[in-house]
Structure formats: structure tokens, C-alpha cells
Design a protein around this motif. Sequence first.
Motif, PDB file in Angstrom:
ATOM      1  N   MET A 250     -93.265  -3.204 -10.873  1.00 37.35           N
ATOM      2  CA  MET A 250     -94.468  -2.382 -10.744  1.00 37.35           C
ATOM      3  C   MET A 250     -94.642  -1.698  -9.395  1.00 37.35           C
ATOM      4  O   MET A 250     -94.966  -0.519  -9.332  1.00 37.35           O
ATOM      5  N   PHE A 251     -94.440  -2.432  -8.302  1.00 38.46           N
ATOM      6  CA  PHE A 251     -94.818  -1.908  -6.996  1.00 38.46           C
ATOM      7  C   PHE A 251     -94.091  -0.620  -6.601  1.00 38.46           C
ATOM      8  O   PHE A 251     -94.723   0.285  -6.029  1.00 38.46           O
ATOM      9  N   PRO A 252     -92.765  -0.476  -6.844  1.00 40.10           N
ATOM     10  CA  PRO A 252     -92.086   0.731  -6.351  1.00 40.10           C
ATOM     11  C   PRO A 252     -92.717   2.045  -6.817  1.00 40.10           C
ATOM     12  O   PRO A 252     -93.021   2.922  -6.001  1.00 40.10           O
ATOM     13  N   GLU A 253     -92.935   2.190  -8.126  1.00 43.56           N
ATOM     14  CA  GLU A 253     -93.528   3.440  -8.613  1.00 43.56           C
ATOM     15  C   GLU A 253     -94.972   3.565  -8.158  1.00 43.56           C
ATOM     16  O   GLU A 253     -95.443   4.655  -7.820  1.00 43.56           O
ATOM     17  N   PHE A 254     -95.710   2.431  -8.133  1.00 42.83           N
ATOM     18  CA  PHE A 254     -97.099   2.438  -7.658  1.00 42.83           C
ATOM     19  C   PHE A 254     -97.171   3.016  -6.248  1.00 42.83           C
ATOM     20  O   PHE A 254     -98.005   3.876  -5.947  1.00 42.83           O
ATOM     21  N   PHE A 255     -96.267   2.598  -5.369  1.00 46.79           N
ATOM     22  CA  PHE A 255     -96.285   3.062  -3.980  1.00 46.79           C
ATOM     23  C   PHE A 255     -95.921   4.544  -3.890  1.00 46.79           C
ATOM     24  O   PHE A 255     -96.566   5.306  -3.152  1.00 46.79           O
ATOM     25  N   THR A 256     -94.921   4.977  -4.627  1.00 49.34           N
ATOM     26  CA  THR A 256     -94.475   6.371  -4.508  1.00 49.34           C
ATOM     27  C   THR A 256     -95.510   7.358  -5.041  1.00 49.34           C
ATOM     28  O   THR A 256     -95.467   8.545  -4.695  1.00 49.34           O
ATOM     29  N   ARG A 257     -96.452   6.897  -5.836  1.00 53.57           N
ATOM     30  CA  ARG A 257     -97.493   7.781  -6.363  1.00 53.57           C
ATOM     31  C   ARG A 257     -98.451   8.269  -5.277  1.00 53.57           C
ATOM     32  O   ARG A 257     -99.211   9.231  -5.497  1.00 53.57           O
ATOM     33  N   THR A 267     -88.182   8.194  -0.321  1.00 55.40           N
ATOM     34  CA  THR A 267     -87.715   7.974   1.050  1.00 55.40           C
ATOM     35  C   THR A 267     -88.639   7.011   1.789  1.00 55.40           C
ATOM     36  O   THR A 267     -88.176   6.094   2.480  1.00 55.40           O
ATOM     37  N   ALA A 268     -89.951   7.214   1.633  1.00 58.18           N
ATOM     38  CA  ALA A 268     -90.920   6.328   2.287  1.00 58.18           C
ATOM     39  C   ALA A 268     -90.785   4.903   1.779  1.00 58.18           C
ATOM     40  O   ALA A 268     -90.863   3.937   2.562  1.00 58.18           O
ATOM     41  N   TYR A 269     -90.576   4.748   0.478  1.00 62.80           N
ATOM     42  CA  TYR A 269     -90.418   3.401  -0.071  1.00 62.80           C
ATOM     43  C   TYR A 269     -89.160   2.735   0.466  1.00 62.80           C
ATOM     44  O   TYR A 269     -89.162   1.544   0.786  1.00 62.80           O
ATOM     45  N   VAL A 317    -106.788  -2.058  -1.784  1.00 64.69           N
ATOM     46  CA  VAL A 317    -106.503  -0.994  -0.814  1.00 64.69           C
ATOM     47  C   VAL A 317    -106.084   0.285  -1.539  1.00 64.69           C
ATOM     48  O   VAL A 317    -105.327   0.230  -2.518  1.00 64.69           O
ATOM     49  N   THR A 318    -106.551   1.427  -1.050  1.00 65.06           N
ATOM     50  CA  THR A 318    -106.328   2.684  -1.786  1.00 65.06           C
ATOM     51  C   THR A 318    -105.666   3.776  -0.937  1.00 65.06           C
ATOM     52  O   THR A 318    -105.795   4.957  -1.236  1.00 65.06           O
ATOM     53  N   ASN A 319    -104.967   3.414   0.139  1.00 66.72           N
ATOM     54  CA  ASN A 319    -104.268   4.424   0.930  1.00 66.72           C
ATOM     55  C   ASN A 319    -102.877   3.919   1.277  1.00 66.72           C
ATOM     56  O   ASN A 319    -102.648   2.700   1.363  1.00 66.72           O
ATOM     57  N   PRO A 320    -101.913   4.829   1.486  1.00 64.99           N
ATOM     58  CA  PRO A 320    -100.523   4.404   1.688  1.00 64.99           C
ATOM     59  C   PRO A 320    -100.295   3.563   2.932  1.00 64.99           C
ATOM     60  O   PRO A 320     -99.467   2.660   2.926  1.00 64.99           O
ATOM     61  N   LEU A 321    -101.027   3.835   4.023  1.00 61.02           N
ATOM     62  CA  LEU A 321    -100.866   3.037   5.240  1.00 61.02           C
ATOM     63  C   LEU A 321    -101.301   1.596   4.999  1.00 61.02           C
ATOM     64  O   LEU A 321    -100.592   0.645   5.380  1.00 61.02           O
ATOM     65  N   GLY A 322    -102.455   1.438   4.375  1.00 63.89           N
ATOM     66  CA  GLY A 322    -102.946   0.096   4.085  1.00 63.89           C
ATOM     67  C   GLY A 322    -102.014  -0.666   3.156  1.00 63.89           C
ATOM     68  O   GLY A 322    -101.718  -1.849   3.383  1.00 63.89           O
ATOM     69  N   ILE A 323    -101.538   0.012   2.120  1.00 63.61           N
ATOM     70  CA  ILE A 323    -100.611  -0.613   1.175  1.00 63.61           C
ATOM     71  C   ILE A 323     -99.315  -1.006   1.885  1.00 63.61           C
ATOM     72  O   ILE A 323     -98.744  -2.071   1.624  1.00 63.61           O
ATOM     73  N   SER A 324     -98.872  -0.168   2.817  1.00 60.42           N
ATOM     74  CA  SER A 324     -97.641  -0.465   3.560  1.00 60.42           C
ATOM     75  C   SER A 324     -97.797  -1.729   4.399  1.00 60.42           C
ATOM     76  O   SER A 324     -96.897  -2.574   4.445  1.00 60.42           O
ATOM     77  N   ILE A 325     -98.944  -1.864   5.055  1.00 56.45           N
ATOM     78  CA  ILE A 325     -99.200  -3.056   5.876  1.00 56.45           C
ATOM     79  C   ILE A 325     -99.241  -4.300   5.002  1.00 56.45           C
ATOM     80  O   ILE A 325     -98.663  -5.344   5.336  1.00 56.45           O
ATOM     81  N   VAL A 326     -99.896  -4.186   3.848  1.00 56.01           N
ATOM     82  CA  VAL A 326     -99.981  -5.320   2.923  1.00 56.01           C
ATOM     83  C   VAL A 326     -98.591  -5.706   2.417  1.00 56.01           C
ATOM     84  O   VAL A 326     -98.263  -6.893   2.300  1.00 56.01           O
ATOM     85  N   LYS A 327     -97.759  -4.707   2.133  1.00 56.66           N
ATOM     86  CA  LYS A 327     -96.399  -4.955   1.630  1.00 56.66           C
ATOM     87  C   LYS A 327     -95.596  -5.832   2.592  1.00 56.66           C
ATOM     88  O   LYS A 327     -94.761  -6.651   2.180  1.00 56.66           O
ATOM     89  N   LEU A 328     -95.838  -5.683   3.895  1.00 55.43           N
ATOM     90  CA  LEU A 328     -95.085  -6.443   4.889  1.00 55.43           C
ATOM     91  C   LEU A 328     -95.357  -7.949   4.815  1.00 55.43           C
ATOM     92  O   LEU A 328     -94.566  -8.745   5.322  1.00 55.43           O
ATOM     93  N   LEU A 329     -96.463  -8.342   4.178  1.00 57.09           N
ATOM     94  CA  LEU A 329     -96.726  -9.771   3.978  1.00 57.09           C
ATOM     95  C   LEU A 329     -95.697 -10.412   3.049  1.00 57.09           C
ATOM     96  O   LEU A 329     -95.590 -11.637   2.984  1.00 57.09           O
ATOM     97  N   HIS A 330     -94.961  -9.555   2.343  1.00 57.25           N
ATOM     98  CA  HIS A 330     -93.917 -10.065   1.465  1.00 57.25           C
ATOM     99  C   HIS A 330     -92.815 -10.771   2.250  1.00 57.25           C
ATOM    100  O   HIS A 330     -92.120 -11.650   1.726  1.00 57.25           O
ATOM    101  N   ALA A 331     -92.651 -10.398   3.530  1.00 51.62           N
ATOM    102  CA  ALA A 331     -91.589 -10.986   4.359  1.00 51.62           C
ATOM    103  C   ALA A 331     -91.749 -12.501   4.529  1.00 51.62           C
ATOM    104  O   ALA A 331     -90.839 -13.262   4.177  1.00 51.62           O
TER     105      ALA A 331
END
Length: 423
Positions: A250-257, A267-269, A317-331
Motif C-alpha cells: 500500500m505505502f509506495p503508491e500512497f506516497f507517490t500520489r 524518484t522521491a520514493y 498526516v496529510t503532506n509529503p514532508l510529514g509522511i516522509s518523517i513518519v516513514k523513517l520510523l520504519h528503520a
Amino acid sequence: MKQKVSAFKNPFYLQGSLSLLMFFMAWGIWWSFFQIWLTTRLGFSGTQVGTIYTFNSAITLVLMFVYGSIQDHLGLKRNLLLVITVLEMLLGPFFTWIYAPLLHTNFLVGALLGSLYLSFAFLAASPTFEALAERMGRRFGYEYGKARAWGSFGYAIAALCAGYLFTISPYIVFWLSSGFSVITFIILITGSRTKQSTIDKFENQAEEAKEAQKPSFKEILQVFKLPELWKLTIFIIFSGSFYTVFDQQMFPEFFTRFFATQASGDTAYGILNSIEVFLEAIMMALVPAMMKKIGVRRTLLIGVTVMFVRIGLCGIVTNPLGISIVKLLHAPETAIFALAMFRYLTLHFDTRLSATMYMVVGQIAGQVGQIIFSTPLGTLHDKIGYQSTFLIISAIVICAAIYAFVILKKDDQDVNGQPLEID
């Protein structure tokens, strides 16, 4: 007791690290964009993608137990991994001339055939590579987490490259995967020819004596009679299985939208995914120290809490910067689940059965969860959207966290494997 030497002077650490590095590069360069390829390039719906992931999980479920029992019998021999790596070399031709065309002409046949290949070559292979590296670490005096960190590093490099190459043509990443697999094969062949004098220098005799008592097939089957195994399985089904359902399906396409064009989103993903996996590699090196400091049980509880927070925030979260920061918690989450669960098993269960136990609890349970959740959540996403679906997943994970708090054993309770060293 063997004298400790620098990890980079330990040839077995180098073998384990290099094989994980190249395997994860071969896997990550296409797997990180697999869902995007299915949805944006081949045009399949969430339900269809869920069906593909369900087939993947169903076949991998059976195959992981087979791979685990075979590797437990083989011990440190690489015969199984060599066969798997030969299959991995065929990914470029398979995706180009068989998989993609067949998915369009006969979707169900294509999905089934593709799942057979992907399960044999990659999806069931990942824990087999990891189990061998962990066993080598116990036998030849290096810390598994440090070797596994190279796997994450390789995945990060591959994901970064894929973010650029995928926008040119997805088939470039498929063929690169085949090329990386050739290098993996060479590393495995080289490692299998280690001189006896080198083995004698680094080998832990106590572990060697234990490993010499190969588990019988009956002993391997006895694993399924352990109540603790099934308690852990339920925990992973409702937590660890969301690595694929949420993060890959789910997440990859969700992020690219969030981006103006598909190419800029891809590229951003790729960049975000690589940064996250670089951080994951760092965490792989830090989690072993964390376990020694606070214990394995507490580390696992922290991991599932991070998962709940991360998936829940993606639903808010509804913006790409916020989603990007949240994604880093996956580490930290991935590092904890990969290392703490393995250490929990080698702490409380017979280490001779480590590959089988890790397959059943760490991997097969996750596949069962994916079979249960992939298609229904894919359909749910088609109806209510990604973010509402993420909130539902997060609610499931918090229930798993509460359950884990009840069932996970303390580190000094029922120590039937390798005791934990506490700092």
C-alpha cells in the motif's frame, strides 16, 4: 575460548556480510518498486494487487518451513542457497518475457506462476540467508546484527538506484537484479571453500558440538507442538505481517500520489526508501546493544509500539514532508523485529532448530497474516481510501501490542537456548 578479533579480520563475518549485502541488493532493487510497477505500470487495482500478494504469501508460507528444515539439516552448508541464487539470476528474463505478458493475458495464471517463482527465488530465500548468517555468527564469533546491517545497507543502495532507473524503465531494475545475483553466487561458492585451518582458528567448539547433533525430522516437527510457538505466531500475524501488507502493498503508491507526476513521485520514493533503509542499517548495529541494556522482551514491546504509532500517523498526516518523517520510523521498527525476534527464539528455544523456529515464527506467521489481510485490506482501500485503511491497521497493531505484553516471556524465564549477556 577463541580470542576476539576485529570483525573485518574475521573471514566468516565478511562472508556473511557480503552475501547479505548482495542478496538484499538483488531483492531490493525490484521489490521496493514492485507494488508501484503493478499499479502504475501494469494498471492493476488494489484488489488484484492484494490477490498477487496473497498468492505470494500462501506459497511462501509452505516453502519457508521446507527451506528452514533443510537448512537446519545442512547446518553451515550453502547448497540450498546456491540453488536459490541460480533461480534469482533468472529474474530479468522471467519478468520481461513471461510474468508481465501473462498477467495481462491470464491474470490468475500469471499471478500463480509469478508467486511460485518469487517465493522460491526471493520471498522464502530472505530468512534462509538470514538464518545461515545468524548461525555462522554464533559458530564463528561475530555479532549477527552487524552482519545483517550490511543487508539493509545493500537494500538502501538498491532502492536509491531504483528510484532513478525505474523512471527510465522498470525492466532495467529487473535485469540488474539478475546481475547482482551472479555476484551473490560467486560469494557463496568462495565461502564454501574456506580452509580448515581458518575454521579451526575462529570456530566456537561448544557451538560446534551442539550443531554436530543434527535435529531429526521428528524433532523439527515437534516444534509445532509447542504452545509458546503458537502464542508468538498469533503476535506476528497481527503485527509483523503488516510489513508487506502496509509497507509493500500500500505505502509506495500512497506516497507517490502526493506528487505532481508519477516520475517525480517514483524518484522521491526511491530516495526516501533508501534513506530509511540506511537508517535501518545503523539501527541493525545498535539494536544488539539495546537488547543487552534493556532486555529482549522490552525491545520487542518497543518495536510493536513504534509500528502502531507509525502506521497510525500515516492515516492522519496529510503532506509529503510529514509522511516522509513518519516513514523513517520504519528503520528502528524493522531492526527490532528482525533482530529481537531472532534473539528471543535463540534465548528461549533450542538453537539447533533456530532456522526452523525463525521460519515459523518470524516469517511463516507473517505470511499467514498476509494471506488473511492482503486481499480484504486491498478491497477496503479501493472502497474507503488509503488513510482510513491505515487507521484500521493501526488499531489491529495496538491490540497485538497489548497481547504481546501478556504473552512474551521475561529474559530470565525458561532459558532453553543461549543466555542473554546483560551490560
